[in-house]
Scaffold this active site. Sequence first.
Site, mmCIF file in Angstrom:
data_model
loop_
_atom_site.group_PDB
_atom_site.id
_atom_site.type_symbol
_atom_site.label_atom_id
_atom_site.label_comp_id
_atom_site.label_asym_id
_atom_site.label_seq_id
_atom_site.Cartn_x
_atom_site.Cartn_y
_atom_site.Cartn_z
ATOM 1 N N TYR A 162 -12.510 19.139 -5.245
ATOM 2 C CA TYR A 162 -11.088 18.513 -5.515
ATOM 3 C C TYR A 162 -10.243 19.461 -4.609
ATOM 4 O O TYR A 162 -9.097 19.160 -4.479
ATOM 5 C CB TYR A 162 -10.711 18.322 -6.847
ATOM 6 C CG TYR A 162 -10.738 16.603 -7.125
ATOM 7 C CD1 TYR A 162 -11.383 15.775 -6.417
ATOM 8 C CD2 TYR A 162 -10.280 16.377 -8.506
ATOM 9 C CE1 TYR A 162 -11.721 14.566 -6.763
ATOM 10 C CE2 TYR A 162 -10.387 14.986 -8.698
ATOM 11 C CZ TYR A 162 -11.264 14.018 -7.906
ATOM 12 O OH TYR A 162 -11.373 12.819 -8.137
ATOM 13 N N LYS A 229 -25.468 23.513 -10.709
ATOM 14 C CA LYS A 229 -26.450 23.679 -9.691
ATOM 15 C C LYS A 229 -26.646 24.937 -9.276
ATOM 16 O O LYS A 229 -26.532 25.454 -8.146
ATOM 17 C CB LYS A 229 -25.905 22.832 -8.435
ATOM 18 C CG LYS A 229 -27.063 22.623 -7.456
ATOM 19 C CD LYS A 229 -28.106 21.534 -7.594
ATOM 20 C CE LYS A 229 -29.280 21.699 -6.823
ATOM 21 N NZ LYS A 229 -30.522 21.162 -7.171
ATOM 22 N N ASP A 283 -29.585 18.070 -10.713
ATOM 23 C CA ASP A 283 -30.804 17.172 -10.700
ATOM 24 C C ASP A 283 -31.578 16.733 -11.870
ATOM 25 O O ASP A 283 -31.940 15.517 -11.886
ATOM 26 C CB ASP A 283 -31.814 17.415 -9.311
ATOM 27 C CG ASP A 283 -31.871 19.030 -9.399
ATOM 28 O OD1 ASP A 283 -31.332 19.603 -8.347
ATOM 29 O OD2 ASP A 283 -32.536 19.431 -10.148
ATOM 30 N N ASP A 307 -18.814 13.438 -10.849
ATOM 31 C CA ASP A 307 -18.598 12.380 -10.171
ATOM 32 C C ASP A 307 -19.756 11.478 -10.072
ATOM 33 O O ASP A 307 -19.760 10.452 -10.572
ATOM 34 C CB ASP A 307 -17.759 12.918 -8.813
ATOM 35 C CG ASP A 307 -17.399 11.713 -8.010
ATOM 36 O OD1 ASP A 307 -17.155 10.570 -8.671
ATOM 37 O OD2 ASP A 307 -17.049 11.770 -6.712
#
Length: 416
Positions: A162, A229, A283, A307
């Site tokens: 963002y 991540k 993931d 998101d």
Amino acid sequence: MKKYKKISIPKDGEKITVDNGKLNIPDNPILGFIEGDGIGQDIWPASKIVFDAAVKKAYKGKRKIAWMELFAGDKAVSVYGKNKWLPQETLDAIEEYVVAIKGPLTTPIGGGIRSLNVTLRQKLDLFACIRPVKYYTGVPSPMKRPQLLDVTIFRENTEDVYAGVEFKAGQKETEKLIKYINKMIPGKIRKNSGIGIKPMSEFCTSRLVSKAIQYAIDKKIDNVTLVHKGNIMKFTEGSFKEWGYKVAKKEYRDFIVTEDELWSDYNGKMPKDKILIKDRIADSIFQQLLLRPNEYSILATSNLNGDYLSDAAAAQVGGLGLAPGANIGYHTALFEATHGTAPKYAGMDKVNPGSVILSGVMMFDYIGWNKVSKIIESALKKTIKAKTVTYDLARQMKGAKKMKTSQFAKAIVKNM
Ligand code: NAD
């Protein structure tokens, strides 16, 4: 009190105030609403009928909402003039009156605004995007046991992609940047690459994770998972995890146990009344929500991961038509439908108002009127279970009775 040009302040209402970090809610609070573009004209009036009826049912006239219309999107342009999609006084009023709710807004093409929703979140520093995702019996879902999923996602709303900076491939400044980086780390970036930079800070991560843990404490929920991540991006995503654990241990030491401590100090047995803080790689959490959904209650995520995750989780319980959301800062809160304006259905009294109605449930919880949220939620459940639903659900349910938006709202009121 500020003076507003086009906003009329309801005379029969009082302002919500913040005292010592706590909301002060009068019996007749002024709540802002933005009707929204497209189907906003259908779903907002339907939702308002439900909200007012539930408040009346809960408090028998002792409490009442004084609704204050605020303008954004197409309606703002018609009230304030050309290109005025998001007037400053709308932002000022949301801030001054603390709590508001909105329908969906069109993203204007041209005019330099990326998205009204993103602008609202950033200008008001609504740093946490909160999305509860759970199943309502009878809603068609692709899962065998959709009822096992009941999570609330806290997604960071101000940085990561963002606040990303991008450099187009082949441009002069991009090549300059590539040269600069390759000087520090030889051969790192291929010539003619596009480049994206995403910032993530301890400040923004800590306040987001704090909000998620505080929510767990307030709602007596026993686990919070940091989603990241960090195996690939160590100093942004990886730091999100580190900073998350740091703030958990520093500010909430007496309330929490980390997953490592669970094994080193408690032999894998969760101590009573504590919150387990764990972390999962992005993931893996997608798999976990499909395979072991009941092991997760609150997920704290960076912007982009959140998101993807909020829409995927919503799909598991039957899609975005019933997915509520809120954008909350230190106190200011803006509740919103998570779907868009569905322009082809605008004005047809056809679509599902469930997303705004459930955002209202979150709003009533936020102002402490839990009696109202319980009434709405249980009446909505009853209405869906009775298969009296709008077209989107009716077409996937055997034996359903298709309702218009307004009829669906009336059915909910009847079921209160
Ligand atoms: P959309 O969510 O408006 O519509 C996609 C489809 O989803 C619709 O055609 C419809 O079939 C279905 N749908 C959406 N809401 C529904 C409801 N309440 N009941 C039943 N079915 C529903 O997405 P889009 O077409 O990509 O976007 C249209 C506009 O909305 C764009 O301008 C976009 O920028 C904007 N948008 C706004 C928000 C927001 O305000 N929070 C979110 C997403 C998109």
